[in-house]
Design a protein around this motif. Structure first.
Motif, PDB file in Angstrom:
ATOM      1  N   HIS A 158       0.825  -1.216   0.000  1.00 54.10           N
ATOM      2  CA  HIS A 158       0.000   0.000   0.000  1.00 54.10           C
ATOM      3  C   HIS A 158       0.858   1.264   0.000  1.00 54.10           C
ATOM      4  O   HIS A 158       1.982   1.253   0.501  1.00 54.10           O
ATOM      5  CB  HIS A 158      -0.904   0.021   1.241  1.00 54.10           C
ATOM      6  N   GLU A 160       0.866   4.668   1.939  1.00 56.01           N
ATOM      7  CA  GLU A 160       0.313   4.994   3.249  1.00 56.01           C
ATOM      8  C   GLU A 160      -0.826   6.010   3.110  1.00 56.01           C
ATOM      9  O   GLU A 160      -0.677   7.043   2.453  1.00 56.01           O
ATOM     10  CB  GLU A 160       1.418   5.564   4.154  1.00 56.01           C
ATOM     11  N   HIS A 290       4.575   0.036   0.306  1.00 60.34           N
ATOM     12  CA  HIS A 290       5.238  -0.824   1.272  1.00 60.34           C
ATOM     13  C   HIS A 290       4.232  -1.815   1.851  1.00 60.34           C
ATOM     14  O   HIS A 290       3.011  -1.647   1.721  1.00 60.34           O
ATOM     15  CB  HIS A 290       5.948  -0.012   2.361  1.00 60.34           C
ATOM     16  N   ARG A 308       7.226   4.432  14.056  1.00 62.73           N
ATOM     17  CA  ARG A 308       6.904   5.043  12.771  1.00 62.73           C
ATOM     18  C   ARG A 308       6.614   6.531  12.919  1.00 62.73           C
ATOM     19  O   ARG A 308       5.947   6.950  13.873  1.00 62.73           O
ATOM     20  CB  ARG A 308       5.671   4.342  12.206  1.00 62.73           C
TER      21      ARG A 308
HETATM   22 FE   LIG Z   1       1.950   1.246   6.067  1.00 68.23          FE
END
Ligand SMILES: [Fe+2]
Ligand SMILES: O=C(O)CCC(=O)C(=O)O
Length: 330
Positions: A158, A160, A290, A308
């Motif tokens: 995907h 993000e 990713h 993240r």
């Molecule tokens: Fe992601």
């Protein structure tokens, strides 16, 4: 030339930088400054401002690599920084609660914020994990099959927050510890390498507004469906890509065929990174997708743990959606 040695393109096309002992020491000096106050809050304006100022003191070769990556993301659109100051022995147990975030500064969270802040501005979405700027990517009991970062099954490729007009320009993922069996891998796939595998007709269809992308499960169910939009945008020879193979629906048959061809092409060019403690992968979210390979969590405090951040390049473009010129988009 030293500039090339600083962030070489590996044989596999990925730009990577290995920090030296001196670099690590320099980063640690900055993370120490950011972690001395145990009551400080990562999400406070003051902490982010201090982190931004201190990020200007990161080692020169790291700042050079980030600046270069911003302009020249390379064919893979991934920058790998190895050797950030994360000591596995100093880590607490891997969290396993749903919606886990870092509220108070720690060494890894500070290292991640410092690096991200030399690339752009760190941001979060109010609807996702309460708008926390540093989010934990950890497996959660009972959520093994979840298509989001609490899962441990294969995570579909995907972009993000592909559904969102103001999706991040970069996703930065710092590894604190990998899974027990060291098999979990971050996957990336770049449109720059996949494009040559697509026919002109497929590219044309992907460039038309024939695809609808819904919000990911991490946003909850409240977000309305988006209008049809294109998967490939911008320069036809070097387009941006917006797609989520879990959330994007082609709207007609030709769109479905082009979508399948794209999925196959991306699968052929994808890379897998088994990240080690202290490895930071920065994915250019305009050019690369990713995802993650599957792994088996044990929920014993030693599970895979990434942190993240999202990075935006131009805070003015999101200003109407950020209260008090803060870092959270709503
Ligand atoms: Fe992601
Ligand atoms: O677990 C991973 O390696 C990536 C998870 C992911 O897609 C994310 O955190 O955005």
């Amino acid at each position: 030339m030293t500039t090339q040695m600083n962030s070489p393109v590996n044989a596999d096309g990925v730009i990577s930088l290995e920090l030296t002992e001196n670099d690590r020491y320099a980063v640690r000096r900055l993370t120490t400054a950011l972690t001395t106050n145990p009551l400080a809050l990562i999400d406070s304006t003051e902490w982010v401002r201090q982190a931004m100022e201190l990020s200007c003191e990161l080692p020169l070769r790291l700042r050079e690599a980030l600046r270069r990556f911003r302009r020249h993301p390379g064919a893979e659109a991934v920058l790998l920084v190895r050797g950030l100051p994360v000591d596995e022995d100093d880590l607490p147990p891997t969290p396993s609660v749903p919606g886990s975030v870092e509220r108070h500064p720690t060494t890894p969270a500070a290292a991640l914020a410092l690096t991200s802040l030399q690339l752009g501005d760190i941001t979060a979405f109010r609807q996702e994990k309460g708008g926390a700027l540093v989010q934990n990517v950890v497996p959660v009991p009972g959520q093994e099959d979840f298509q989001g970062n609490a899962g441990s099954t294969t995570l579909t490729m995907h972009v993000e927050n592909a559904f969102h007009t103001h999706r991040p320009d970069y996703v930065a993922l710092l590894c604190l510890r990998n899974d027990h069996e060291n098999v979990a891998g971050l996957r990336t796939a770049s449109v720059r390498t996949a494009l040559a595998l697509l026919s002109p007709e497929t590219r044309r269809v992907l460039s038309e507004p024939r695809f609808v992308t819904d919000a990911p499960p991490s946003f909850g169910d409240s977000t309305p469906s988006a209008k049809p939009s294109a998967v490939l945008n911008g320069c036809p020879d070097d387009p941006d890509i917006v797609v989520d193979f879990h959330a994007t629906q082609p709207q007609d048959e030709a769109a479905a065929a082009a979508f399948r061809a794209l999925g196959e092409a991306l699968e052929r060019v994808r890379r897998t990174f088994v990240l080690r403690t202290g490895d930071l992968a920065i994915v250019d979210n305009r050019l690369a997708l990713h995802g993650r390979t599957a792994f088996r969590p044990r929920y014993d405090g030693r599970d895979r743990w990434l942190q993240r951040t999202y990075v935006h390049l131009d805070p003015r473009r999101t200003r109407p959606y950020r209260e008090a010129d803060g870092n959270v988009l709503s």
